[in-house]
Every structure is written in structure tokens, then in C-alpha cells.
Motif scaffolding. Structure first.
Motif, mmCIF file in Angstrom:
data_model
loop_
_atom_site.group_PDB
_atom_site.id
_atom_site.type_symbol
_atom_site.label_atom_id
_atom_site.label_comp_id
_atom_site.label_asym_id
_atom_site.label_seq_id
_atom_site.Cartn_x
_atom_site.Cartn_y
_atom_site.Cartn_z
ATOM 1 N N TRP A 353 39.812 47.294 41.018
ATOM 2 C CA TRP A 353 40.129 45.880 40.837
ATOM 3 C C TRP A 353 38.976 45.164 40.164
ATOM 4 C CZ3 TRP A 353 44.407 44.773 44.560
ATOM 5 C CH2 TRP A 353 45.137 43.633 44.192
ATOM 6 N N SER A 354 39.283 44.311 39.192
ATOM 7 C CA SER A 354 38.258 43.538 38.503
ATOM 8 C C SER A 354 37.568 42.573 39.460
ATOM 9 C CB SER A 354 38.889 42.744 37.353
ATOM 10 O OG SER A 354 38.028 41.713 36.911
ATOM 11 N N PRO A 355 36.254 42.339 39.293
ATOM 12 C CA PRO A 355 35.562 41.353 40.132
ATOM 13 C C PRO A 355 36.097 39.940 39.940
ATOM 14 C CG PRO A 355 34.139 42.114 38.347
ATOM 15 C CD PRO A 355 35.326 43.006 38.365
ATOM 16 N N ARG A 356 36.800 39.689 38.850
ATOM 17 C CA ARG A 356 37.441 38.387 38.639
ATOM 18 C C ARG A 356 38.807 38.304 39.309
ATOM 19 N NH1 ARG A 356 35.478 35.889 33.309
ATOM 20 N NH2 ARG A 356 37.482 34.822 33.327
ATOM 21 N N GLY A 357 39.342 39.453 39.689
ATOM 22 C CA GLY A 357 40.631 39.484 40.366
ATOM 23 C C GLY A 357 41.834 39.462 39.453
ATOM 24 N N ASP A 358 41.608 39.354 38.127
ATOM 25 C CA ASP A 358 42.724 39.161 37.204
ATOM 26 C C ASP A 358 43.297 40.450 36.643
ATOM 27 O OD1 ASP A 358 40.384 39.670 35.823
ATOM 28 O OD2 ASP A 358 40.880 38.374 34.124
ATOM 29 N N LEU A 359 42.580 41.561 36.775
ATOM 30 C CA LEU A 359 43.015 42.811 36.164
ATOM 31 C C LEU A 359 42.710 43.996 37.073
ATOM 32 C CD1 LEU A 359 41.698 42.248 32.517
ATOM 33 C CD2 LEU A 359 44.103 42.262 33.211
ATOM 34 N N ILE A 360 43.431 45.074 36.833
ATOM 35 C CA ILE A 360 43.152 46.363 37.472
ATOM 36 C C ILE A 360 42.945 47.375 36.353
ATOM 37 C CG2 ILE A 360 44.184 48.265 38.787
ATOM 38 C CD1 ILE A 360 45.598 46.085 40.484
ATOM 39 N N ALA A 361 41.837 48.078 36.391
ATOM 40 C CA ALA A 361 41.563 49.154 35.439
ATOM 41 C C ALA A 361 41.999 50.477 36.047
ATOM 42 C CB ALA A 361 40.090 49.188 35.071
ATOM 43 N N PHE A 362 42.314 51.443 35.193
ATOM 44 C CA PHE A 362 42.819 52.717 35.687
ATOM 45 C C PHE A 362 42.624 53.787 34.631
ATOM 46 C CE2 PHE A 362 46.165 50.325 33.651
ATOM 47 C CZ PHE A 362 46.708 51.222 32.759
ATOM 48 N N THR A 363 42.893 55.031 35.011
ATOM 49 C CA THR A 363 42.943 56.156 34.083
ATOM 50 C C THR A 363 44.403 56.483 33.811
ATOM 51 O OG1 THR A 363 40.891 57.082 34.989
ATOM 52 C CG2 THR A 363 42.273 58.556 33.688
ATOM 53 N N LYS A 364 44.785 56.471 32.535
ATOM 54 C CA LYS A 364 46.174 56.824 32.157
ATOM 55 C C LYS A 364 46.181 58.285 31.718
ATOM 56 C CE LYS A 364 50.523 55.917 31.004
ATOM 57 N NZ LYS A 364 50.865 54.777 30.151
ATOM 58 N N ILE A 365 47.053 59.065 32.342
ATOM 59 C CA ILE A 365 47.140 60.497 32.053
ATOM 60 C C ILE A 365 48.490 60.760 31.395
ATOM 61 C CG2 ILE A 365 46.992 62.827 32.992
ATOM 62 C CD1 ILE A 365 45.593 61.554 35.456
ATOM 63 N N PHE A 369 43.460 61.736 28.652
ATOM 64 C CA PHE A 369 43.064 60.774 29.672
ATOM 65 C C PHE A 369 42.482 59.550 28.960
ATOM 66 C CE2 PHE A 369 42.602 63.361 33.748
ATOM 67 C CZ PHE A 369 43.321 64.444 33.277
ATOM 68 N N ARG A 370 43.007 58.366 29.254
ATOM 69 C CA ARG A 370 42.546 57.158 28.587
ATOM 70 C C ARG A 370 42.301 56.062 29.613
ATOM 71 N NH1 ARG A 370 46.845 56.185 23.809
ATOM 72 N NH2 ARG A 370 45.282 54.624 23.196
ATOM 73 N N ILE A 371 41.421 55.115 29.254
ATOM 74 C CA ILE A 371 41.134 53.980 30.126
ATOM 75 C C ILE A 371 42.075 52.841 29.779
ATOM 76 C CG2 ILE A 371 39.382 52.317 30.866
ATOM 77 C CD1 ILE A 371 38.838 55.247 31.678
ATOM 78 N N GLY A 372 42.688 52.253 30.810
ATOM 79 C CA GLY A 372 43.628 51.169 30.589
ATOM 80 C C GLY A 372 43.437 50.044 31.589
ATOM 81 N N ILE A 373 44.121 48.938 31.346
ATOM 82 C CA ILE A 373 44.096 47.783 32.237
ATOM 83 C C ILE A 373 45.512 47.253 32.391
ATOM 84 C CG2 ILE A 373 41.713 47.035 31.827
ATOM 85 C CD1 ILE A 373 42.785 45.087 29.719
ATOM 86 N N MET A 374 45.777 46.586 33.509
ATOM 87 C CA MET A 374 47.033 45.884 33.739
ATOM 88 C C MET A 374 46.776 44.758 34.721
ATOM 89 S SD MET A 374 49.228 48.302 36.390
ATOM 90 C CE MET A 374 49.431 49.642 35.233
ATOM 91 N N SER A 375 47.737 43.863 34.845
ATOM 92 C CA SER A 375 47.612 42.789 35.820
ATOM 93 C C SER A 375 47.874 43.349 37.221
ATOM 94 C CB SER A 375 48.612 41.675 35.512
ATOM 95 O OG SER A 375 49.930 42.085 35.844
ATOM 96 N N PRO A 376 47.447 42.644 38.268
ATOM 97 C CA PRO A 376 47.708 43.128 39.628
ATOM 98 C C PRO A 376 49.193 43.247 39.965
ATOM 99 C CG PRO A 376 45.926 41.525 39.649
ATOM 100 C CD PRO A 376 46.522 41.489 38.273
#
Length: 446
Positions: A353-365, A369-376
Motif C-alpha cells: 500500500w502506498s504511504p499516501r493511501g491512494d495506490l497499491i503497487a504489485f507484481t504482475k505475472i 514479471f512487471r511492476i504495476g499499480i492500481m487503486s485500492p
């Protein structure tokens, strides 16, 4: 001055809207929210003068003035938003000019912003570093800060100066004066030596925390930054330890013959969240940070792991294969109201979870393997990297940059640390002494 204030890298806000142009006022820099900026801002950062060259435990103040300016320039350059002028474009600055810049000269260099400062040795053994930010076009001071530090912390003064500039010109929070803990690796695949290591976010002040006699995994800072929670296989038993950075002491929190995964502190530091496999099922648990009995939070069949708290500590994001493949779920901190948030093709893992609370980062497989983001809530999924194997994202203190580790093709087990901003444009390798994995980016230092 508005021309500089309109310089915003990752967000567009009404308060920073562009003004109409005129013959006297050049247009503000244009910023693309989705694709980054068309060109970084030219900025002049000359050597910081000293009134008297004095030898200190950190070096002579004259040499420190050069090094301080270099660190500020490197920090700002690394953000991808600024283009510091080359040394050949910078003239020496006298102490008397620090708060009275020669704006006409700096305007001729093409610089839009100017950072000047000074370094002074104090009678009590400390150092004072001054930092001034100017709008070259408006011939106006935008910010000034002074930092009194022990000689051992002189680099922190430079990072704080860079943070002052970054925050003032972007409207975003600072992040340069921070540290990273990670797993330092060496040796052939299958016999990798893994040690806990800590360093500044730019790779400086590197030191090892463990000796490599036991495998260590998934280190994470405590909210106070005074300790690190991690997994270790001491005696081949998977256990959770807390390492005190100041004393170097370690204490056992959870020890079990069952496999445990990914411990992480709650935002208030009271709990440690982790996964544990028992009876053929893997679930999320939490245990008091001081030690005690573990409380089970999930009970669904399958593998629930990779938990991360929201900044307010009220919710947890985690990964689960209960639907047939790794996907992301959120729940309340007590385990109630579990809901899936990731859909579509591929698998989703290692959420944070982002320290701002606005996004969640993850690994997309999905093949790679790629780095991605989405809203909560699961919307707005966006992939930021496009390499063969990128995984394990960790947020910068301001929630605008992600650090992760990248493994090369060929199965050699070699991995390095990288960072990428939310535009996906500014991607760079993070310097480490050896190979690196499992980074955890700590909060801004006090």
C-alpha cells in the motif's frame, strides 16, 4: 514565480494551473501526467562556498562544498524532473553571493532555477549547511533552509537541501533523506549468500547487518525506523526476527516448524503481520511486535500471503489463490470483509500500500514479471515496467517512486535494485555493493 510553481511531475491540480502567456512572461513548463515531462527543468547548482577552509572529521569544508553540491545535483537528476547544468557551465560563487545571486549571469546559462548554499564549521564540532532556492526568471527567492549536523551526517544535509528544492518546485513530498534495507546477495544460484544490508536511498553509507551464515528474506522497516523485521532460517527453522539498528541485537518473535512468509509492521508499530503455513493451508496472522500469541486473520482454503497495511492501519491488502490463481484482496485489519480487487488476465502478487493511501503497487505475472499499480478499489491498473522479471515493489516516502528488484534471464540468480516513478518513464538502476533483492524503502528520516 508561477512559471516554476507550474512545474509538476505526476499530478495536475487546479492550484497549479498554467497562466496565460505574454510577450514578457514565457509559458510555464508543460507536464504530461501519463507520460512524464517533455524536458527536465534546467537548474544551476554551483559549488557551495565556505568562508574559511577548515579541516573536519568529514573532510575540509572547501571539499565538502563541492561534494554537497554534487549530491544535491545527483538527487534532483535522479528524480528525472531536473537537468542540473554541467560543471563547465557553473561559475564559482563567493560567500557574499549566496543570498544575493547574480541573476543576469544565471539567466544567460539557461537555468530556470538556482540552488546556492554554504558550508561552515562550527566551534562545537558541528557543521552548518545553508540552502537557498531561487527563481532565476523572477529574480526571487523561493525557499531557504539551514541544517546543523554532526560531521557524520553531512550527506543528510545535502539530501535535505535537495528535498527542499524538490518539494518547493513540484508540490510533492520529499523523499531523498531516506534509507533502504534490502537483501544483499552473492554466490552461485543454489548457494547464494544472503545478508541484510542498509544504505541511503542513493546507495551511500552502505553497511551489512548480518553475516550471511543464515538465509535472510523480506526485511521491512518499523515505523520508527529503529528496527527491522525479517525472516531467517537459523538452524533451518523459518523464524521471524526483529533487528535493532542501533544496538545490532536481534530478538525472536515467531518460531515455528511451519513455513512463514513476509513479516511486516503495522503503521502504529504494535503488530507484525505475516503468513504461516499449517495443516496444508497458508493464512495471514498477526502477532504483537513485543511477542506473544499469533492471531489468525484469514481462513479460506488456499494460500493467503503478502499482506500490507493501509497507512491508517485500518485495512490490509494481500494476495490469495482462493479463486484459482494469485489475485489481490483487501480486508479490514481484523480479517473481516474480505474482497477481491484484481481481475483480468495474469496473476497479481506482492502487493504494498502506498504511504499516501491512494495506490497499491504489485507484481504482475503474465509471462514476464512487471511492476504495476492500481487503486485500492482495483481500478486504474497500470504497468510501469516492461522487463523479463521485475518484482517486490516498495514505495518511496512520498508515494511517487517505487523501488524493486530485477532478475536477469538465464537462471543465474543475479538480481539488482531498480526504481521507477509513477509515470513509468524515469527508470534507473540503484547502486549496491553486491547483487540485491527484496528492497524496503524506509520513511523520511527525522
Amino acid at each position: 514565480m508561477k512559471r516554476l510553481l507550474a512545474f509538476l511531475s505526476l499530478l495536475a491540480t487546479p492550484a497549479l494551473a498554467q497562466e496565460p502567456t505574454s510577450a514578457q512572461t514565457p509559458p510555464p513548463l508543460e507536464v504530461s501526467v501519463t507520460g512524464g515531462i517533455s524536458a527536465p527543468m534546467p537548474i544551476a547548482i554551483p559549488v557551495m562556498p565556505t568562508q574559511a577552509a577548515v579541516d573536519t572529521p568529514a573532510g575540509n569544508t572547501e571539499a565538502l562544498g563541492r561534494q554537497l553540491a554534487e549530491i544535491v545535483a545527483n538527487d534532483l537528476r535522479g528524480s528525472g524532473l531536473f537537468a542540473p547544468l554541467a560543471p563547465g557551465q557553473l561559475r564559482p560563487v563567493a560567500s557574499s553571493e549566496v543570498n544575493a545571486p547574480q541573476f543576469d549571469y544565471w539567466g544567460g546559462t539557461g537555468a530556470q532555477a538556482l540552488v546556492q548554499g554554504f558550508v561552515r564549521a562550527n566551534g562545537d564540532g558541528t557543521l552548518t549547511v545553508g540552502c537557498y532556492l531561487y527563481d532565476v526568471f523572477a529574480k526571487a527567492e523561493l525557499a531557504r533552509q539551514g541544517f546543523v549536523v554532526p560531521p557524520a551526517d553531512w550527506r543528510r544535509a545535502a539530501h535535505k537541501c535537495a528535498d527542499t528544492v524538490y518539494a518547493r518546485l513540484t508540490g510533492e513530498g520529499p523523499y531523498f533523506d531516506s534509507r533502504v534495507v534490502y537483501v544483499s546477495e552473492t554466490g552461485p544460484k543454489g548457494k547464494r549468500v544472503k545478508r541484510l544490508a542498509i544504505m541511503d536511498q542513493d546507495g551511500a553509507n552502505h553497511r551489512f547487518l548480518t553475516n550471511g551464515q543464515s538465509i535472510v528474506l523480506t526485511p521491512r522497516f518499523s515505523p520508527s525506523q529503529q528496527s527491522i523485521v525479517y525472516m531467517s532460517y537459523v538452524g533451518r527453522i523459518p523464524s521471524i526476527y526483529v533487528y535493532d539498528i542501533g544496538s545490532g541485537r536481534q530478538r525472536l518473535v515467531v518460531q515455528n516448524v511451519a513455513t512463514t512468509f513476509g513479516p511486516r509492521f503495522s503503521p502504529d508499530g504494535r503488530w507484525i503481520l505475516f503468513s504461516m503455513a499449517t495443516g496444508g493451508n497458508t493464512d495471514l496472522y498477526r502477532v504483537p511486535a513485543s511477542g506473544g500469541s499469533a492471531q489468525r486473520l484469514t481462513t479460506s482454503p488456499g494460500i493467503d500471503t503478502g499482506g500490507s497495511y493501509s497507512p491508517d492501519g485500518r485495512r490490509i491488502v494481500f494476495e490469495s489463490d482462493r479463486s484459482g490463481g494469485q489475485q489481490l484482496y483487501v480486508m479490514n485489519a481484523d480479517g473481516s470483509d474480505q474482497q477481491r480487487i484484481s481481475f483480468g488476465g495474469g496473476r497479481h502478487a506482492t502487493p504494498t500500500w502506498s504511504p499516501r493511501g491512494d495506490l497499491i503497487a504489485f507484481t504482475k505475472i503474465a509471462g514476464s514479471f512487471r511492476i504495476g499499480i492500481m487503486s485500492p478499489s482495483g481500478g486504474g491498473e497500470k504497468l510501469l515496467t516492461d522487463s523479463w522479471q521485475d518484482e517486490g515493489p516498495s514505495w518511496s516516502p512520498n508515494g511517487r517512486v517505487l523501488m524493486f528488484f530485477r532478475s536477469g534471464q538465464g537462471g543465474g540468480g543475479i538480481a539488482d535494485l531498480w526504481s521507477v516513478d509513477l509515470t513509468g518513464v524515469n527508470e534507473r538502476k540503484v547502486p549496491t555493493v553486491l547483487d540485491g533483492s527484496d528492497p524496503s524503502w524506509g520513511p523520511l528520516r527525522p
